[in-house]
Design an enzyme around this catalytic site. Structure first.
Site, PDB file in Angstrom:
ATOM      1  N   ASN A  90       0.804  -1.221   0.000  1.00 51.96           N
ATOM      2  CA  ASN A  90       0.000   0.000   0.000  1.00 51.96           C
ATOM      3  C   ASN A  90       0.839   1.273   0.000  1.00 51.96           C
ATOM      4  O   ASN A  90       0.385   2.311  -0.483  1.00 51.96           O
ATOM      5  CB  ASN A  90      -0.923  -0.002   1.222  1.00 51.96           C
ATOM      6  CG  ASN A  90      -1.603   1.325   1.438  1.00 51.96           C
ATOM      7  OD1 ASN A  90      -2.505   1.714   0.697  1.00 51.96           O
ATOM      8  ND2 ASN A  90      -1.154   2.069   2.447  1.00 51.96           N
ATOM      9  N   TYR A 155       3.091   9.591 -11.239  1.00 53.05           N
ATOM     10  CA  TYR A 155       2.255   8.743 -10.392  1.00 53.05           C
ATOM     11  C   TYR A 155       1.488   7.719 -11.231  1.00 53.05           C
ATOM     12  O   TYR A 155       1.450   6.525 -10.904  1.00 53.05           O
ATOM     13  CB  TYR A 155       1.286   9.624  -9.607  1.00 53.05           C
ATOM     14  CG  TYR A 155       0.378   8.891  -8.659  1.00 53.05           C
ATOM     15  CD1 TYR A 155       0.880   8.348  -7.474  1.00 53.05           C
ATOM     16  CD2 TYR A 155      -0.985   8.752  -8.923  1.00 53.05           C
ATOM     17  CE1 TYR A 155       0.042   7.684  -6.585  1.00 53.05           C
ATOM     18  CE2 TYR A 155      -1.818   8.086  -8.038  1.00 53.05           C
ATOM     19  CZ  TYR A 155      -1.302   7.554  -6.870  1.00 53.05           C
ATOM     20  OH  TYR A 155      -2.133   6.894  -5.997  1.00 53.05           O
ATOM     21  N   ALA A 157       2.219   6.581 -14.198  1.00 53.47           N
ATOM     22  CA  ALA A 157       3.142   5.596 -14.776  1.00 53.47           C
ATOM     23  C   ALA A 157       3.532   4.545 -13.744  1.00 53.47           C
ATOM     24  O   ALA A 157       3.576   3.344 -14.043  1.00 53.47           O
ATOM     25  CB  ALA A 157       4.383   6.300 -15.311  1.00 53.47           C
ATOM     26  N   LYS A 159       1.856   3.633 -11.044  1.00 55.92           N
ATOM     27  CA  LYS A 159       0.712   2.810 -10.674  1.00 55.92           C
ATOM     28  C   LYS A 159       0.279   1.895 -11.824  1.00 55.92           C
ATOM     29  O   LYS A 159      -0.208   0.777 -11.604  1.00 55.92           O
ATOM     30  CB  LYS A 159      -0.449   3.694 -10.230  1.00 55.92           C
ATOM     31  CG  LYS A 159      -0.203   4.415  -8.901  1.00 55.92           C
ATOM     32  CD  LYS A 159      -0.028   3.431  -7.761  1.00 55.92           C
ATOM     33  CE  LYS A 159       0.024   4.112  -6.407  1.00 55.92           C
ATOM     34  NZ  LYS A 159       0.137   3.157  -5.275  1.00 55.92           N
TER      35      LYS A 159
END
Length: 249
Positions: A90, A155, A157, A159
């Site tokens: 996470n 971000y 890319a 994820k």
């Protein structure tokens, strides 16, 4: 959704979706490790809350961008509890800017934490899972990986990379009884979204089919489902929890 006695590590477990996932997994009977980098007090609060509800948890420092920290954390977990059976990747970060204004260090840092950090933690956790011939890994990606968002190329890319990582790893380790899935949250009420401009938030929320932002527990319940025997025949999938944002209203 019974996880009695299962050892579950949640990175970034001191707040937001991570903390909610810790609570949810503990509620299903798991012995939860609340992984944190800087939120020691918050992680301790999560542990105390779980204990007050009759669950089992402990906080452990882990900087997923530091290989030595990852190895030390797993050494501590294995010595105190045993092999990690559920891993929730996470922990993550943002450093937003329009692409033409984005500094290379912002790009590298976000990819380093969100993608390379997930590699480091998973690479260490999967050793024990392979020996046990069982395990569940849940990667927290984002609906931005599927839809894109201006100002978040780094971000998005990172994820999106997690989605490819999830599917490819699932294909490799399924025969060893290890399942790998991902959850893609939409707009969720966390500290991260609290910093977003109000007009932008209102625009996005009005574009969701349910007409509201999500709550961390609503994502955590999806995480717990994918970690549990209730999803025993599901692997390589991305469960979108976005209130219908991706429908394209």
């Amino acid at each position: 959704m019974n996880l009695d006695g299962c050892i579950a590590l949640v990175t970034g477990g001191s707040r937001g979706i991570g903390a909610a996932s810790c609570r949810e997994l503990a509620g299903q009977g798991a012995r939860v490790v609340v992984g944190y980098r800087s939120g020691h007090r918050e992680a301790a609060d999560v542990v105390e809350e779980i204990a007050a509800r009759g669950g089992q948890a402990r906080a452990i420092h882990i900087d997923i961008a530091d290989a030595a920290s990852v190895d030390a954390a797993f050494g501590e977990i294995e010595e105190a509890l045993g092999t990690v059976q559920v891993l929730v990747n996470n922990a993550g970060m943002t450093d937003d800017a329009l692409f033409l204004r984005m500094k290379p260090e912002a790009w590298h840092r976000v990819v380093e934490v969100n993608l390379l950090g997930t590699f480091a933690v998973t690479h260490r956790a999967i050793r024990g899972m392979m020996k046990a011939r069982s395990g569940a890994i849940v990667n927290v990606t984002s609906v931005v990986a599927l839809l894109g968002n201006a100002g978040q190329t780094n971000y998005a890319a990172s994820k999106a990379g997690l989605i490819g990582f999830t599917k490819s790893l699932a294909a490799e380790v399924g025969v060893r009884g290890i399942r790998v899935n991902a959850v893609a949250p939409g707009i969720i009420e966390t500290e991260m979204t609290a910093d977003m401009p109000e007009d932008w938030m209102n625009k996005v929320v009005s574009s969701t089919a349910l007409g509201r932002p999500g709550h961390p527990r609503e994502v955590a319940q999806a995480v717990a489902f994918l970690a549990s025997p209730a999803s025993a025949y599901i692997t390589g999938e991305v469960l979108v929890v976005d209130g219908g944002l991706g429908i394209g209203l």
